[in-house]
Design a protein around this motif. Structure first.
Motif, PDB file in Angstrom:
ATOM      1  N   VAL A 255      56.718  30.793  51.645  1.00 22.71           N
ATOM      2  CA  VAL A 255      57.902  29.936  51.745  1.00 22.71           C
ATOM      3  C   VAL A 255      58.781  30.138  50.522  1.00 22.71           C
ATOM      4  CG1 VAL A 255      58.746  27.556  51.806  1.00 22.71           C
ATOM      5  CG2 VAL A 255      56.734  28.205  53.137  1.00 22.71           C
ATOM      6  N   GLY A 256      60.061  30.357  50.756  1.00 24.77           N
ATOM      7  CA  GLY A 256      61.046  30.432  49.689  1.00 24.77           C
ATOM      8  C   GLY A 256      62.105  29.365  49.888  1.00 24.77           C
ATOM      9  N   LEU A 257      62.628  28.827  48.788  1.00 28.23           N
ATOM     10  CA  LEU A 257      63.678  27.807  48.859  1.00 28.23           C
ATOM     11  C   LEU A 257      64.661  28.039  47.723  1.00 28.23           C
ATOM     12  CD1 LEU A 257      64.910  25.203  50.031  1.00 28.23           C
ATOM     13  CD2 LEU A 257      63.371  23.905  48.533  1.00 28.23           C
ATOM     14  N   ASP A 258      65.921  28.201  48.066  1.00 30.93           N
ATOM     15  CA  ASP A 258      66.994  28.393  47.086  1.00 30.93           C
ATOM     16  C   ASP A 258      68.067  27.354  47.365  1.00 30.93           C
ATOM     17  OD1 ASP A 258      69.025  29.192  45.416  1.00 30.93           O
ATOM     18  OD2 ASP A 258      69.219  31.211  46.229  1.00 30.93           O
ATOM     19  N   LEU A 259      68.278  26.460  46.424  1.00 30.26           N
ATOM     20  CA  LEU A 259      69.279  25.406  46.571  1.00 30.26           C
ATOM     21  C   LEU A 259      70.446  25.592  45.595  1.00 30.26           C
ATOM     22  CD1 LEU A 259      66.889  22.332  46.936  1.00 30.26           C
ATOM     23  CD2 LEU A 259      68.063  23.582  48.760  1.00 30.26           C
ATOM     24  N   GLY A 260      70.494  26.749  44.950  1.00 34.83           N
ATOM     25  CA  GLY A 260      71.547  26.984  43.969  1.00 34.83           C
ATOM     26  C   GLY A 260      71.085  26.608  42.569  1.00 34.83           C
ATOM     27  N   ARG A 261      71.824  27.089  41.583  1.00 32.09           N
ATOM     28  CA  ARG A 261      71.433  26.905  40.190  1.00 32.09           C
ATOM     29  C   ARG A 261      72.633  26.502  39.360  1.00 32.09           C
ATOM     30  NH1 ARG A 261      70.612  28.879  35.064  1.00 32.09           N
ATOM     31  NH2 ARG A 261      68.439  29.054  34.357  1.00 32.09           N
ATOM     32  N   THR A 262      72.411  25.603  38.418  1.00 32.80           N
ATOM     33  CA  THR A 262      73.426  25.243  37.437  1.00 32.80           C
ATOM     34  C   THR A 262      72.828  25.432  36.044  1.00 32.80           C
ATOM     35  OG1 THR A 262      72.771  22.919  37.271  1.00 32.80           O
ATOM     36  CG2 THR A 262      74.356  23.501  39.016  1.00 32.80           C
ATOM     37  N   ALA A 263      73.649  25.235  35.017  1.00 34.35           N
ATOM     38  CA  ALA A 263      73.185  25.395  33.643  1.00 34.35           C
ATOM     39  C   ALA A 263      72.095  24.402  33.279  1.00 34.35           C
ATOM     40  CB  ALA A 263      74.367  25.258  32.684  1.00 34.35           C
ATOM     41  N   ALA A 264      71.954  23.326  34.065  1.00 38.23           N
ATOM     42  CA  ALA A 264      70.891  22.355  33.789  1.00 38.23           C
ATOM     43  C   ALA A 264      69.520  23.004  33.833  1.00 38.23           C
ATOM     44  CB  ALA A 264      70.965  21.201  34.787  1.00 38.23           C
ATOM     45  N   ALA A 265      69.367  24.073  34.618  1.00 40.89           N
ATOM     46  CA  ALA A 265      68.078  24.746  34.735  1.00 40.89           C
ATOM     47  C   ALA A 265      67.724  25.557  33.501  1.00 40.89           C
ATOM     48  CB  ALA A 265      68.071  25.649  35.969  1.00 40.89           C
ATOM     49  N   ASP A 266      68.636  25.671  32.534  1.00 41.56           N
ATOM     50  CA  ASP A 266      68.337  26.380  31.288  1.00 41.56           C
ATOM     51  C   ASP A 266      67.525  25.529  30.318  1.00 41.56           C
ATOM     52  OD1 ASP A 266      69.686  28.708  32.032  1.00 41.56           O
ATOM     53  OD2 ASP A 266      71.606  27.926  31.320  1.00 41.56           O
ATOM     54  N   GLN A 267      67.443  24.234  30.571  1.00 42.88           N
ATOM     55  CA  GLN A 267      66.751  23.338  29.663  1.00 42.88           C
ATOM     56  C   GLN A 267      65.240  23.351  29.932  1.00 42.88           C
ATOM     57  OE1 GLN A 267      67.954  21.505  27.149  1.00 42.88           O
ATOM     58  NE2 GLN A 267      70.118  22.035  27.474  1.00 42.88           N
ATOM     59  N   PRO A 268      64.426  22.994  28.909  1.00 40.42           N
ATOM     60  CA  PRO A 268      62.989  22.823  29.158  1.00 40.42           C
ATOM     61  C   PRO A 268      62.746  21.800  30.267  1.00 40.42           C
ATOM     62  CG  PRO A 268      63.448  22.809  26.801  1.00 40.42           C
ATOM     63  CD  PRO A 268      64.782  22.768  27.498  1.00 40.42           C
ATOM     64  N   THR A 269      61.601  21.893  30.901  1.00 46.44           N
ATOM     65  CA  THR A 269      61.321  21.078  32.086  1.00 46.44           C
ATOM     66  C   THR A 269      61.339  19.591  31.785  1.00 46.44           C
ATOM     67  OG1 THR A 269      60.020  22.880  33.020  1.00 46.44           O
ATOM     68  CG2 THR A 269      59.657  20.694  33.931  1.00 46.44           C
ATOM     69  N   ASP A 270      60.791  19.177  30.638  1.00 46.48           N
ATOM     70  CA  ASP A 270      60.792  17.744  30.341  1.00 46.48           C
ATOM     71  C   ASP A 270      62.213  17.233  30.143  1.00 46.48           C
ATOM     72  OD1 ASP A 270      60.952  19.265  28.025  1.00 46.48           O
ATOM     73  OD2 ASP A 270      59.744  17.898  26.810  1.00 46.48           O
ATOM     74  N   VAL A 271      63.082  18.053  29.583  1.00 48.13           N
ATOM     75  CA  VAL A 271      64.487  17.662  29.440  1.00 48.13           C
ATOM     76  C   VAL A 271      65.132  17.521  30.815  1.00 48.13           C
ATOM     77  CG1 VAL A 271      66.748  18.361  28.560  1.00 48.13           C
ATOM     78  CG2 VAL A 271      64.696  18.732  27.176  1.00 48.13           C
ATOM     79  N   ARG A 272      64.835  18.434  31.705  1.00 46.41           N
ATOM     80  CA  ARG A 272      65.426  18.372  33.051  1.00 46.41           C
ATOM     81  C   ARG A 272      65.036  17.083  33.771  1.00 46.41           C
ATOM     82  NH1 ARG A 272      64.333  23.984  36.044  1.00 46.41           N
ATOM     83  NH2 ARG A 272      65.848  23.089  37.528  1.00 46.41           N
ATOM     84  N   ILE A 273      63.786  16.649  33.590  1.00 46.28           N
ATOM     85  CA  ILE A 273      63.369  15.385  34.192  1.00 46.28           C
ATOM     86  C   ILE A 273      64.129  14.231  33.559  1.00 46.28           C
ATOM     87  CG2 ILE A 273      61.435  13.798  34.544  1.00 46.28           C
ATOM     88  CD1 ILE A 273      59.592  16.303  34.433  1.00 46.28           C
ATOM     89  N   ALA A 274      64.194  14.228  32.223  1.00 46.29           N
ATOM     90  CA  ALA A 274      64.813  13.110  31.512  1.00 46.29           C
ATOM     91  C   ALA A 274      66.292  12.960  31.838  1.00 46.29           C
ATOM     92  CB  ALA A 274      64.612  13.278  30.008  1.00 46.29           C
ATOM     93  N   GLN A 275      66.985  14.064  32.098  1.00 46.88           N
ATOM     94  CA  GLN A 275      68.431  13.989  32.320  1.00 46.88           C
ATOM     95  C   GLN A 275      68.814  14.221  33.784  1.00 46.88           C
ATOM     96  OE1 GLN A 275      70.227  17.111  29.923  1.00 46.88           O
ATOM     97  NE2 GLN A 275      69.770  18.705  31.424  1.00 46.88           N
TER      98      GLN A 275
END
Length: 997
Positions: A327-347
Motif C-alpha cells: 500500500v502506498g499513500l501520497d497526500l502531498g508535502r509541505t515544508a512542515a515535513a522538514d521538521q523532526p517528528t516530535d515538532v510536527r506533532i506539537a505544531q
C-alpha cells in the motif's frame, strides 16, 4: 511514565482500557532551517526522525518488532538501551478462572435487572460471577540490554531515524571527529534482533554490554562472546509466574577484540560490531509452559551467526517489504515535513502538513506488521512493547473496543496475514470460554467477557461495572466472517466456522425474554464502561449487544449456507435474530444506548458503543437506513469530539462512514497533538494504548475507500485538506485491490484488480459523469450499467486490472453532494428544507420557472439548478464539504437558504496558487419573506406541509455574493455548520454555486 497496576487503575475509576487519565505534558519547538536527514529523504518521508536522543523517556524511544520479539531503541550516545519483549512473557501461568457460583446466582441477578434494581444486581454479580482471580494477568517485559560507551564529552550532527520502508532504526552522530552509526532491526525470517555498530575510523568502537531486568533473573556468560539473561515471569493476582525465558546477546567484531565474563560483554577497539539478540520462551500455549526455552534461544542465535549481517538485513527487508510495500499513500508535502517528528506533532494544528496523515497511516501499518505475524500472539494493548511488570490495564487484550480495533486495518490496508493471530486466539477462547459458559451460565457454546490474556481467561474481571459484558467473544467471532468477505477463502471459513457457531450457541442458550417489551435480550450485561443510572452499568439488552448478535447470527447463517451444513441451526439463529430488539431513536434524536431512552450519566463519555452498528458494522448506512443514519450523527454531536486517543480514532471511522471528510480530518488533527500522541507517535490514552494508532490507520483507509454495503465507494470522505493525492493497494470486501488518483478533490483515475470474476458496483463522483473503463490487459473497453446517479456496475474477470477515468469537466453541484435533489408533491420527509416536511417540490419550482438543469441569472452570475430527478431530499446542505468550483472572476455567488432563523458559518475559497480566502456565508430563513439581508431568487407560493397539505406560504432562496481576488479558483470549502436534516436543527441549504465577472 509511572506504572499503573490494575488496582490503581480501578482506584481512579479506569478499570477498563477505556478509562480516562490526565494527559501527559510534552512539547517541541520548531527548528530554524530544519532539513530531514538523508535516510528520511531516501524513505520518501516515510520515517520518524529526531535530532535528539530519547534519554530516559520510553515514549521517545523507537519501536522495532518481528511479531514475537520487540525492542525499544533509545539512541543514546553514551548509554544505549534496548528494552526487550517477547510476546509470550506474561505474569502467572495456566489456570481456570471460571466461578462455579455463577450459574446458581444467575436467575436472581436477572430478576433484579428486570425489576430495575441495577445496583443490587451489580453487587450480586460482584459476589458470584467474578472470575478467580478477579483480575487477569499482565504482559511483562523481559528486561534491557544496555551498552555503555566511554564518555563522549558531547556529540554533534546527531540524528535518530525509524525508517518505515525498511523497518530499521538508525542512530548517527559525530564524536571527536569520528562518525558513528548504529542500525537495529528485528528479523522475522531469522527470529533475532540484530544491531550493527560502525565507525568511519578504525578501532573507534569500545563498549560494555549487560542485561538487567525487573524479573527474577540470573545473568551469565555462556562463552567468550555471549551474555545471557535467564528468568521467570512474575507472580500476579495470586497466580505464580511460570513462563521461563532466556535472552542471549552475542557480538562479532571486526578490527578489535571481544570478551565475556560474569554476564558482561566487552568490546574494545573495533571498527564494526554485529550484535545478535535471541530470546526463547517456555510458553507453548495457554495450557502448556513446558517448552524448551533455552534450546529455542540458542538455535535461533546459532542459525543467525551462520549468516553475515548484510544477509540477515537483506532477508529482513525483503520479508518486511513484501507486506509493507503493498500500500502506498501520497497526500502531498509541505515544508512542515522538514521538521523532526516530535515538532510536527506539537505544531500539527497550526500548520498545513498533509504528509503527516500519510505518515500516521503507514506508522499504524508498520506497528501491525511488527507486532502480529502468523504464529505469534495477537497485538495486545501495547502491541508487543512494554517496559513494566505492572503496565496500565495489564497491557492485555481488552475486547470491548481495543483488540478488535487493533485489527481494523488488517484487511483494508492489505495485511491479511497479520490478522492470523486473532483467529488463533478465538479458537483458543472457544475452548476456555466453553468452560466459563457451562460453569457460570449453564450454557453450551462459549463466552468471553471484556478482557482476556495469554492464559485465555474468559470470566468476568475488574468488577461488574466494567466486566459484566457478555459479547466480547461474539464480537471477536464476527471478525472471522468479515475476513472471509475480503478473501473469499472457503477453507478458512470452514476451519473457523465452529468458533462462530459456538459463540452463537451460547446466546441461543442464554438470551431471555424482556418482560415488558417481549424481545430476547442479554441479561446481565452492560453498555461498555458507562453508567445508565448513578453507579449502575449492569442492564439487559444494551444496543451494542443487539448489534453484535445481529452480525453474529447473520454471519453464522450465511456461513452455514456456504458450507452446506447445519440447516436446523441456521433456522434457529435467524429466528432468534428476528426477536432481538431493533435500534431505536430517542427523544434527543439520537440512537438509544439501552432498551429504554435513558440519558447517559456522562454525556461526553469516551465509549460510543451503541454506534457499533455504524462502524465497524454496516447496520446503519446513509442510503439504507437514513433515519438511523441521522440519529447516529446526532449521537456523535451529543457525545462530542473530544476523547481519549483510541476514542478519537474510532470517531475518525464514524465520521468517515458519515461521508464527512472534513469532520473526520478534524478528528485526525485532534489526535495529532501532544495530549494524544507521544513524541514517538505512540497513541496516548494516556498512557500508551496502541489501538489508537491502528484505529487511525483504519479510519484514513475508510476516508479513501469503503466496501461495507456491497459496493466500492471511492473517496467517500475526502477532506479539503487533501485536495490532491494518490493511494494504491487498498483492499475491499469482495476481493478487490484498489488504487485511486485524485486532483482538486475529484478522482481522476481508479485502478481495480479483482481476485474473483463477477460483478462489482462502484460509487463516487467519478461515475456520476462521463467515464471510461478499460481492461489494461488488452485495452478493451468495458461497459458499465448505471444503477444510481453516482453508482455503476460492471462485470470483471479475476486477476485483470481495470482502469477507470472520468471527464475533465468541473463537477456540478449534484455531483458534489449526496443529497442534491428536488422533492415531489408527495414527499414530506425530513430533509426537505426545514427538516420537518416542508419542501421545494418540483411542481412548485416549475411554477416559478425553474426546471432541473435550468440556468438562472442573478446579479450577473449564471447559476445552474441541479439537474436531478424529483423524489429525494430536496437540496444539498453545507456540512464542511469541499466543492470543486473552478474559474476566474470577481464574485463567488451562492443560491441558498437557511432554516430555523438566520444561519451563518465560515467557508473558504482555495485558489490554484494555494492561498486561501476565508469568508462568512450567511442566509436568512426560507420561511416567508424575502427577509432583509438577501435578494429573492425564487419565490413560490406552493409548499408541501406535513400530511401533504398544500398552502400558499412564500418561500425564498437567496442570492449571496462573495468578492474574489480575480485569480483562478480551484475549490470552495463550505461552512461546517449543518447537522443532517432533523426537525428543529438549523441548516444551510445550497442550491447552486458559480463564479461571475
Amino acid at each position: 511514565m509511572s506504572d499503573l497496576t490494575r488496582r490503581q487503575a480501578l482506584k481512579i475509576g479506569a478499570a477498563g482500557a477505556g478509562g480516562a487519565l490526565l494527559p501527559l505534558s510534552w512539547t517541541a519547538v520548531a527548528r530554524a532551517d530544519a532539513a530531514a536527514p538523508p535516510q528520511v529523504q531516501a524513505a520518501g518521508d516515510l520515517a520518524l526522525w529526531y535530532d535528539e536522543a530519547a534519554g530516559a523517556d520510553w515514549l521517545r524511544a523507537l519501536p522495532i518488532g518481528n511479531g514475537r520479539l520487540g525492542a525499544m531503541v533509545f539512541g543514546n550516545v553514551d548509554a544505549e538501551r534496548l528494552q526487550l519483549n517477547e510476546d509470550t512473557v506474561w505474569a502467572g501461568g495456566p489456570h481456570d478462572p471460571s466461578n462455579p457460583r455463577g450459574a446458581g446466582a444467575l436467575a436472581e441477578i436477572r430478576r433484579l435487572v428486570f425489576a430495575g434494581q441495577w445496583t443490587q444486581a451489580q453487587n450480586l454479580v460482584n459476589q458470584n460471577m467474578m472470575g478467580n482471580p478477579g483480575g487477569q494477568l499482565a504482559y511483562q517485559t523481559v528486561g534491557n540490554l544496555r551498552l555503555t560507551f566511554p564518555s563522549s564529552g558531547g556529540a554533534s550532527a546527531y540524528n535518530r531515524v525509524l525508517d518505515l520502508t525498511t523497518a530499521t532504526t538508525s542512530t548517527t552522530y559525530v564524536v571527536n571527529g569520528v562518525r558513528h552509526q548504529r542500525e537495529v532491526f528485528a528479523s522475522a525470517p531469522d527470529q533475532i534482533i540484530a544491531m550493527r555498530l560502525t565507525a568511519d575510523r578504525a578501532a573507534s568502537i569500545t563498549f560494555t554490554a549487560t542485561f538487567d531486568s525487573p524479573q527474577r533473573t540470573t545473568v551469565s556468560s555462556p562463552d567468550g562472546s555471549t551474555i545471557a539473561l535467564d528468568g521467570i515471569s512474575g507472580n500476579q493476582e495470586g497466580v505464580t509466574g511460570a513462563v521461563r525465558f532466556l535472552a542471549l546477546a552475542n557480538a562479532v567484531v571486526s578490527g578489535g577484540t571481544v570478551s565475556s565474563s560474569g554476564g558482561t560483554l566487552r568490546v574494545t577497539g573495533a571498527t564494526s560490531v554485529t550484535l545478535l539478540i535471541s530470546i526463547g520462551s517456555s510458553y507453548v500455549n495457554y495450557r502448556n509452559v513446558g517448552g524448551d526455552y533455552q534450546g529455542i534461544a540458542r538455535r535461533h542465535l546459532s542459525a543467525a551467526r551462520a549468516s553475515s549481517y548484510d544477509q540477515l538485513r537483506a532477508r529482513h527487508v525483503a520479508d518486511y517489504q513484501a507486506l509493507f510495500g503493498r500500500v502506498g499513500l501520497d497526500l502531498g508535502r509541505t515544508a512542515a515535513a522538514d521538521q523532526p517528528t516530535d515538532v510536527r506533532i506539537a505544531q500539527h494544528n497550526s500548520v498545513t502538513d498533509p504528509q503527516f496523515s500519510a505518515l500516521l497511516f503507514q506508522f499504524g501499518r508498520y506497528l501491525l506488521i511488527s507486532s502480529s505475524r502468523p504464529g505469534t500472539q495477537p497485538a495486545n494493548l501495547q502491541g508487543i512493547w512494554n517496559d513494566s511488570l505492572t503496565p496500565a490495564w495489564d497491557s492485555k487484550y481488552t475486547i470491548n473496543a481495543n483488540l478488535p480495533m487493533n485489527y481494523w486495518p488488517a484487511n483494508t490496508t492489505n495485511l491479511a496475514e497479520c490478522h492470523g493471530p486473532v483467529f488463533d486466539l478465538v479458537r483458543d477462547l472457544a475452548v476456555s470460554g466453553a468452560r466459563t459458559a457451562q460453569v457460570q451460565y449453564g450454557a453450551g457454546g462459549w463466552v468471553t467477557h471484556h478482557n482476556t490474556d495469554a492464559w485465555r481467561a474468559t470470566s468476568v474481571v475488574d468488577g461488574a461495572f466494567w466486566g459484566m459484558w457478555q459479547t466480547g467473544g461474539a464480537w471477536l467471532a464476527t471478525l472471522i466472517w468479515d475476513h472471509y468477505l475480503f478473501n473469499g477463502d472457503v477453507e478458512f471459513l470452514r476451519a473457523n466456522y465452529p468458533a462462530m457457531k459456538g459463540a452463537a450457541q451460547f446466546f441461543l442458550d442464554t438470551l431471555v425474554t424482556e418482560p415488558t417489551l417481549g424481545y430476547l435480550v442479554t441479561n446481565p450485561s452492560n453498555s461498555p464502561e458507562i453508567a445508565h443510572h448513578q453507579d449502575a452499568s449492569v442492564c439487559a439488552g444494551p444496543t451494542m449487544d443487539n448489534q453484535i448478535l445481529r452480525d453474529l447470527f447473520d454471519a453464522c447463517a450465511r456461513a452455514s449456507e456456504i458450507l452446506n451444513v447445519d440447516a436446523t441451526f441456521r433456522a434457529q439463529v435467524r429466528a432468534t435474530r428476528d426477536r432481538l430488539p431493533p435500534m431505536k431513536v430517542g427523544a434527543r434524536g439520537n440512537i438509544q444506548e439501552w432498551l429504554y431512552d435513558w440519558v447517559e450519566t456522562e454525556q461526553n463519555h469516551r465509549h460510543i458503543s451503541h454506534l457499533y452498528g455504524l462502524a465497524p458494522s454496516n447496520q446503519i448506512t446513509r442510503r439504507g437506513t437514513p433515519q438511523l443514519f441521522q440519529a447516529a450523527r446526532r449521537t456523535l454531536e451529543l457525545r462530542g469530539d473530544d476523547g481519549t486517543g483510541w476514542s478519537l480514532a474510532w470517531k475518525i471511522n464514524f465520521w468517515a462512514r458519515m461521508e464527512e471528510g472534513n469532520r473526520a480530518h478534524d478528528l485526525i488533527r485532534y489526535l495529532a497533538t501532544p495530549a494524544r500522541l507521544a513524541p514517538n507517535m505512540f497513541d496516548l490514552h494516556p498512557p500508551f494504548q496502541i489501538d489508537g494508532n491502528f484505529g487511525a490507520t483504519a479510519g484514513i483507509a475508510e476516508m479513501l475507500l469503503q466496501s461495507h454495503i456491497g459496493e466500492l465507494h471511492v473517496l467517500p470522505a475526502l477532506p479539503s485538506a487533501w485536495p490532491n493525492g494518490r493511494v494504491s493497494g487498498l483492499r475491499a470486501r469482495g476481493g478487490h485491490t484498489v488504487g485511486i488518483t485524485w486532483n482538486n478533490g475529484q478522482a481522476g483515475e481508479v485502478l481495480l484488480r479483482p481476485d474473483r470474476a463477477g460483478t462489482v458496483r462502484l460509487r463516487g463522483r467519478l461515475f456520476a459523469g462521463s467515464h471510461t473503463v478499460v481492461d489494461t490487459a488488452d485495452g478493451t473497453s468495458v461497459q458499465t450499467t448505471r444503477i444510481e446517479s453516482d453508482l455503476v456496475e460492471l462485470t470483471v474477470r479475476a486477476g485483470r486490472t481495470y482502469r477507470m477515468t472520468g471527464s475533465a469537466t468541473t463537477p456540478t453541484l449534484e455531483q458534489s453532494f449526496s443529497n442534491a435533489s428536488t422533492s415531489n408533491d408527495t414527499n414530506t420527509n425530513a430533509g426537505n428544507v426545514d427538516g420537518n416536511g416542508a419542501s421545494f417540490s418540483a411542481q412548485a419550482l416549475a411554477q416559478a420557472g425553474i426546471t432541473p438543469g435550468a440556468t438562472l441569472s442573478r446579479n450577473g452570475i449564471a447559476f445552474r439548478w441541479p439537474a436531478v430527478a424529483p423524489g429525494g431530499a430536496d437540496n444539498a446542505i453545507a456540512s464542511g464539504q469541499s466543492v470543486s468550483v473552478t474559474g476566474t472572476g470577481r464574485t463567488l455567488g451562492f443560491l441558498l437558504t437557511g432554516t430555523y432563523g438566520a444561519v451563518s458559518g465560515t467557508g473558504a475559497v482555495v485558489y490554484t496558487d494555494g492561498t486561501r480566502q476565508t469568508f462568512t456565508l450567511s442566509t436568512p430563513d426560507w420561511y416567508g419573506g424575502p427577509h432583509a439581508g438577501g435578494t429573492a431568487a425564487v419565490v413560490t407560493a406552493y409548499q408541501n406541509r406535513p400530511g401533504n397539505q398544500r398552502v400558499t406560504t412564500p418561500a425564498c432562496v437567496y442570492y449571496v455574493g462573495v468578492t474574489l481576488q480575480n485569480k483562478p479558483v480551484t475549490r470552495v470549502d463550505l461552512p461546517n455548520i449543518s447537522a443532517r436534516p432533523a426537525a428543529g436543527v438549523p441548516t444551510m441549504h445550497i442550491f447552486a454555486i458559480a463564479i461571475g465577472a
